[in-house]
Design an enzyme around this catalytic site. Structure first.
Site, PDB file in Angstrom:
ATOM      1  N   THR A  45       0.809  -1.219   0.000  1.00  0.00           N
ATOM      2  CA  THR A  45       0.000   0.000   0.000  1.00  0.00           C
ATOM      3  C   THR A  45       0.845   1.273   0.000  1.00  0.00           C
ATOM      4  O   THR A  45       0.314   2.367  -0.160  1.00  0.00           O
ATOM      5  CB  THR A  45      -0.936   0.008   1.225  1.00  0.00           C
ATOM      6  OG1 THR A  45      -0.152  -0.183   2.410  1.00  0.00           O
ATOM      7  CG2 THR A  45      -1.954  -1.116   1.134  1.00  0.00           C
ATOM      8  N   HIS A  50       6.889  -0.151   7.525  1.00  0.00           N
ATOM      9  CA  HIS A  50       7.258   0.686   8.671  1.00  0.00           C
ATOM     10  C   HIS A  50       7.550  -0.193   9.882  1.00  0.00           C
ATOM     11  O   HIS A  50       7.457  -1.440   9.803  1.00  0.00           O
ATOM     12  CB  HIS A  50       6.175   1.727   8.970  1.00  0.00           C
ATOM     13  CG  HIS A  50       4.801   1.154   9.159  1.00  0.00           C
ATOM     14  ND1 HIS A  50       4.429   0.432  10.269  1.00  0.00           N
ATOM     15  CD2 HIS A  50       3.703   1.205   8.364  1.00  0.00           C
ATOM     16  CE1 HIS A  50       3.170   0.065  10.172  1.00  0.00           C
ATOM     17  NE2 HIS A  50       2.697   0.513   9.022  1.00  0.00           N
ATOM     18  N   HIS A  53       5.707  -3.297  10.989  1.00  0.00           N
ATOM     19  CA  HIS A  53       5.897  -4.575  10.299  1.00  0.00           C
ATOM     20  C   HIS A  53       7.130  -5.330  10.795  1.00  0.00           C
ATOM     21  O   HIS A  53       7.379  -6.460  10.371  1.00  0.00           O
ATOM     22  CB  HIS A  53       6.086  -4.345   8.788  1.00  0.00           C
ATOM     23  CG  HIS A  53       4.890  -3.755   8.102  1.00  0.00           C
ATOM     24  ND1 HIS A  53       4.826  -2.431   7.703  1.00  0.00           N
ATOM     25  CD2 HIS A  53       3.716  -4.313   7.730  1.00  0.00           C
ATOM     26  CE1 HIS A  53       3.666  -2.206   7.111  1.00  0.00           C
ATOM     27  NE2 HIS A  53       2.972  -3.311   7.123  1.00  0.00           N
ATOM     28  N   LYS A  87      -9.223  -1.342  10.205  1.00  0.00           N
ATOM     29  CA  LYS A  87      -9.501  -0.128   9.424  1.00  0.00           C
ATOM     30  C   LYS A  87     -10.964   0.259   9.567  1.00  0.00           C
ATOM     31  O   LYS A  87     -11.848  -0.579   9.614  1.00  0.00           O
ATOM     32  CB  LYS A  87      -9.171  -0.347   7.937  1.00  0.00           C
ATOM     33  CG  LYS A  87      -7.715  -0.713   7.673  1.00  0.00           C
ATOM     34  CD  LYS A  87      -6.803   0.457   7.938  1.00  0.00           C
ATOM     35  CE  LYS A  87      -5.361   0.142   7.632  1.00  0.00           C
ATOM     36  NZ  LYS A  87      -4.772  -0.862   8.523  1.00  0.00           N
ATOM     37  N   ARG A  91      -9.545   1.173   1.859  1.00  0.00           N
ATOM     38  CA  ARG A  91      -8.292   1.717   1.364  1.00  0.00           C
ATOM     39  C   ARG A  91      -8.496   2.321  -0.026  1.00  0.00           C
ATOM     40  O   ARG A  91      -9.377   1.916  -0.769  1.00  0.00           O
ATOM     41  CB  ARG A  91      -7.233   0.613   1.258  1.00  0.00           C
ATOM     42  CG  ARG A  91      -6.794   0.038   2.596  1.00  0.00           C
ATOM     43  CD  ARG A  91      -5.661  -0.949   2.361  1.00  0.00           C
ATOM     44  NE  ARG A  91      -5.277  -1.665   3.559  1.00  0.00           N
ATOM     45  CZ  ARG A  91      -4.390  -1.233   4.443  1.00  0.00           C
ATOM     46  NH1 ARG A  91      -3.828  -0.061   4.268  1.00  0.00           N
ATOM     47  NH2 ARG A  91      -4.076  -1.951   5.500  1.00  0.00           N
ATOM     48  N   GLN A 180      -6.848 -14.516   1.145  1.00  0.00           N
ATOM     49  CA  GLN A 180      -5.720 -14.811   2.021  1.00  0.00           C
ATOM     50  C   GLN A 180      -5.642 -16.300   2.311  1.00  0.00           C
ATOM     51  O   GLN A 180      -4.560 -16.895   2.330  1.00  0.00           O
ATOM     52  CB  GLN A 180      -5.822 -14.017   3.327  1.00  0.00           C
ATOM     53  CG  GLN A 180      -4.623 -14.223   4.251  1.00  0.00           C
ATOM     54  CD  GLN A 180      -4.641 -13.307   5.462  1.00  0.00           C
ATOM     55  OE1 GLN A 180      -5.218 -12.240   5.430  1.00  0.00           O
ATOM     56  NE2 GLN A 180      -4.013 -13.743   6.538  1.00  0.00           N
ATOM     57  N   ASP A 201      -3.782  -9.921  15.059  1.00  0.00           N
ATOM     58  CA  ASP A 201      -5.042  -9.506  14.449  1.00  0.00           C
ATOM     59  C   ASP A 201      -5.381 -10.339  13.214  1.00  0.00           C
ATOM     60  O   ASP A 201      -6.496 -10.248  12.681  1.00  0.00           O
ATOM     61  CB  ASP A 201      -4.996  -8.014  14.084  1.00  0.00           C
ATOM     62  CG  ASP A 201      -3.879  -7.671  13.099  1.00  0.00           C
ATOM     63  OD1 ASP A 201      -2.887  -8.422  13.041  1.00  0.00           O
ATOM     64  OD2 ASP A 201      -3.999  -6.652  12.409  1.00  0.00           O
ATOM     65  N   LYS A 236       0.928   2.659  20.032  1.00  0.00           N
ATOM     66  CA  LYS A 236       1.147   1.679  18.979  1.00  0.00           C
ATOM     67  C   LYS A 236       2.558   1.824  18.417  1.00  0.00           C
ATOM     68  O   LYS A 236       3.042   2.926  18.205  1.00  0.00           O
ATOM     69  CB  LYS A 236       0.108   1.880  17.870  1.00  0.00           C
ATOM     70  CG  LYS A 236       0.104   0.797  16.810  1.00  0.00           C
ATOM     71  CD  LYS A 236      -1.024   1.039  15.827  1.00  0.00           C
ATOM     72  CE  LYS A 236      -1.050  -0.036  14.746  1.00  0.00           C
ATOM     73  NZ  LYS A 236      -2.161   0.181  13.786  1.00  0.00           N
ATOM     74  N   LYS A 239       4.643   4.596  15.309  1.00  0.00           N
ATOM     75  CA  LYS A 239       4.104   5.940  15.153  1.00  0.00           C
ATOM     76  C   LYS A 239       4.864   6.921  16.046  1.00  0.00           C
ATOM     77  O   LYS A 239       5.255   6.597  17.165  1.00  0.00           O
ATOM     78  CB  LYS A 239       2.617   5.983  15.533  1.00  0.00           C
ATOM     79  CG  LYS A 239       1.720   5.141  14.631  1.00  0.00           C
ATOM     80  CD  LYS A 239       1.550   5.763  13.267  1.00  0.00           C
ATOM     81  CE  LYS A 239       0.544   4.990  12.425  1.00  0.00           C
ATOM     82  NZ  LYS A 239       0.395   5.548  11.076  1.00  0.00           N
ATOM     83  N   THR A 240       5.091   8.119  15.516  1.00  0.00           N
ATOM     84  CA  THR A 240       5.644   9.206  16.315  1.00  0.00           C
ATOM     85  C   THR A 240       4.742  10.412  16.134  1.00  0.00           C
ATOM     86  O   THR A 240       3.788  10.383  15.349  1.00  0.00           O
ATOM     87  CB  THR A 240       7.075   9.570  15.861  1.00  0.00           C
ATOM     88  OG1 THR A 240       7.002  10.180  14.562  1.00  0.00           O
ATOM     89  CG2 THR A 240       7.970   8.350  15.804  1.00  0.00           C
TER      90      THR A 240
END
Length: 416
Positions: A45, A50, A53, A87, A91, A180, A201, A236, A239-240
Site C-alpha cells: 500500500t 514501517h 511490520h 480499518k 483503502r 488470504q 489480528d 502503537k 508511530k511518532t
C-alpha cells in the site's frame, strides 16, 4: 535443557514472538525433523514498510537463521482489494503500476534482513498477483468460496469490528479473507509451505487458511501469530508525533531511526532487544540489569543494533556519532536533518515559527507557534521565547543555525 525440540520454536518463544499457534507441539516436531517453509504476507500500500511490520520481518529472519525457509509474500493481488483488519474505511484503490513500484521499493528493505536465492533455506519473494490475477470468478467461488460460510466470516474481528462501529464494509473487502486463505493453499502447492505467520489480528484469517488447506489439499498446515507490540506507555509501535517510522531511508533517515530506538521507554528496552536485534539472550539479560542512568547505555545498544540491521554499519555508526555530538557534547552532529537556504532568503527576516515549520520540527505553522509559546524551542541552544522573532542570516554561527524542539529533536539550517 531446551523447552522445545526445534531451534526455531525455542528461539521464537524465548525472544517473545509467540502469541498463538494452532499446534505448537506439532510445528515444533516438524521443525526439528527438517526444513519448514513459512510465509508472512505484506500488502504493497506504500513504497515502504514501517516499524509496525518489523516483528513479522524479524520472525522471518529468525526462521532463516534457525535453518528454515522464509517466504515474504507481496500482496500484488490482495493490495487491489484491501485488508479491512483494523480499518474504519476502505483503502484507496491503486493501479498495477503503482503496486509493482511499491513492491520493488519494499524489496530493498527485505534484502537487509533476509538472504534470497534458490537454495533449500534461501528466502523467497513471492507475489500473489501471480495466481490471484488469473482466477476466474465463477470457478473460484464454486471451488474455494463454498468452503467459507457467511456465518463464520461475520464473526471475524476484521469484519465484526467494522460493522459494530457502523462503518461501511464493501463486498470487495469482504472477500479479502477468502483470498488470504487461498494464498496459503497456493504457496503450499508451489513451494511446500506449511506455516503462515502474522500479527495477532490475523488469527482468524490464518485459521481459515489452515482449514482450507485441510479441506481441499488434505494438507497439515500451521498458523503462528506474533503479539501486536505496543510501547510501555500503551502507544502503537511505528508511530511518532510526526508520523510513521518508515523503513525506507528516503522517508525516515537513519539518524531519525536511531533516535526513535534511542528514545525508547526504560521498560521497553529488554523486550525490544529480544524482538528487534540479533544480540544473544545472555547479552540482553546483562543489559536488562542496568538501572538508573546506565539504562541509557542499553538504549544506545538497542539503537545501534536496530539501525545496523536496517541501514548497515556505516549509517548506524554515523547516526550514533551524530547523536553523541549533539547530546553529549552539545555540538552539531553531521547527520542531523538539514535544510539549505541562502542569505537572500533571510533578507526580510523570517519569523521564528516559520523557520521551525520549514525545518520540519512542526507539521504546521500553528504547531510551531505553540511549540515556541510552550517553551519547548531553542535557537542555537538558547531558549526561544518570541515566536515572531525575526531571524536573519546574521543569526547563523559559522554558516549554521541550530533549531531544537524539546530535548530530542533537532534540525540544521545551513545559510549559504
Amino acid at each position: 535443557m531446551a523447552a522445545y525440540k526445534s531451534e526455531l520454536i525455542e528461539t521464537l518463544t524465548s525472544r517473545g514472538f509467540l502469541h498463538q499457534c494452532t499446534n505448537l507441539e506439532g510445528l515444533d516436531a516438524k521443525a526439528a525433523a527438517g526444513v519448514v517453509t513459512g510465509y508472512i504476507g505484506f500488502d504493497a500500500t506504500a513504497d515502504s514498510l514501517h516499524v509496525g511490520h518489523l516483528v513479522q520481518i524479524m520472525a522471518l529472519r529468525w526462521m532463516q537463521k534457525t535453518g528454515q525457509r522464509p517466504i515474504a509474500l507481496m500482496g500484488g493481488g490482495t493490495t487491489k482489494v484491501g485488508d479491512p483488519s483494523g480499518k474504519d474505511e476502505s483503502r484507496r484503490l491503486m493501479d498495477d503500476a503503482t503496486i509493482m513500484a511499491n513492491i520493488t521499493s519494499i524489496r530493498q528493505s527485505f534484502d537487509r534482513f533476509l538472504t534470497f536465492g534458490s537454495g533449500p533455506q534461501d528466502a523467497i519473494l513471492a507475489n500473489n498477483a501471480d495466481w490471484l490475477d488469473k482466477l476466474q470468478y465463477i470457478p473460484f467461488l464454486r471451488d474455494i468460496g463454498r468452503h467459507f460460510t457467511i456465518n463464520r466470516m461475520l464473526t471475524m474481528d476484521s469484519v465484526k469490528l467494522r460493522l459494530e462501529r457502523e462503518q461501511p464494509l464493501t463486498f470487495l473487502e469482504f472477500n479479502y479473507m477468502i483470498l488470504q486463505g487461498y494464498d496459503f493453499v497456493e504457496l503450499h502447492r508451489r513451494h511446500g509451505c506449511t506455516l503462515q505467520l502474522g500479527g495477532s489480528d490475523q488469527w482468524g484469517n490464518i485459521i481459515q487458511g489452515v482449514e482450507l488447506g485441510r479441506r481441499i489439499a488434505e494438507a497439515e498446515l500451521f498458523g503462528f501469530t506474533c503479539p501486536l507490540i505496543t510501547t510501555a506507555s500503551g502507544a502503537k509501535m511505528g508511530k511518532t508525533a510526526s508520523g510513521a517510522v518508515w523503513l525506507k531511508a528516503e522517508r525516515f533517515s537513519p539518524y531519525d531511526y536511531y533516535q526513535y530506538w534511542r528514545n525508547s521507554d526504560d521498560a521497553d528496552v529488554g523486550r525490544f532487544l529480544k524482538l528487534f536485534t540479533d544480540l544473544p539472550l545472555d547479552e540482553i539479560a546483562r543489559l536488562e540489569k542496568l538501572a538508573g542512568s546506565e539504562i541509557n547505555e542499553a538504549k544506545k545498544v538497542l539503537a545501534l543494533e536496530t539501525t545496523r540491521l536496517l541501514h548497515g554499519d556505516a549509517a548506524a555508526n554515523d547516526a550514533a556519532e551524530t547523536a553523541r555530538k549533539t547530546f553529549e557534547q552539545g555540538g552539531i552532529g553531521d547527520d542531523l536533518p538539514t535544510i539549505d537556504m541562502t542569505a537572500a532568503d533571510f533578507a526580510a527576516g523570517i519569523p521564528a515559527w516559520s523557520l521551525f515549520q520549514k525545518a520540519g520540527l512542526a507539521d504546521s505553522n500553528g504547531e510551531a507557534r505553540r511549540l515556541i509559546r510552550g517553551g519547548g524551542a531553542k535557537l542555537n541552544d538558547q531558549k526561544l521565547d518570541d515566536e515572531n522573532l525575526s531571524i536573519t542570516a546574521s543569526t547563523a554561527v559559522n554558516g549554521v543555525i541550530k533549531l531544537s524542539a524539546g530535548k530530542k529533536r533537532h534540525a540544521i539550517v545551513k545559510v549559504g
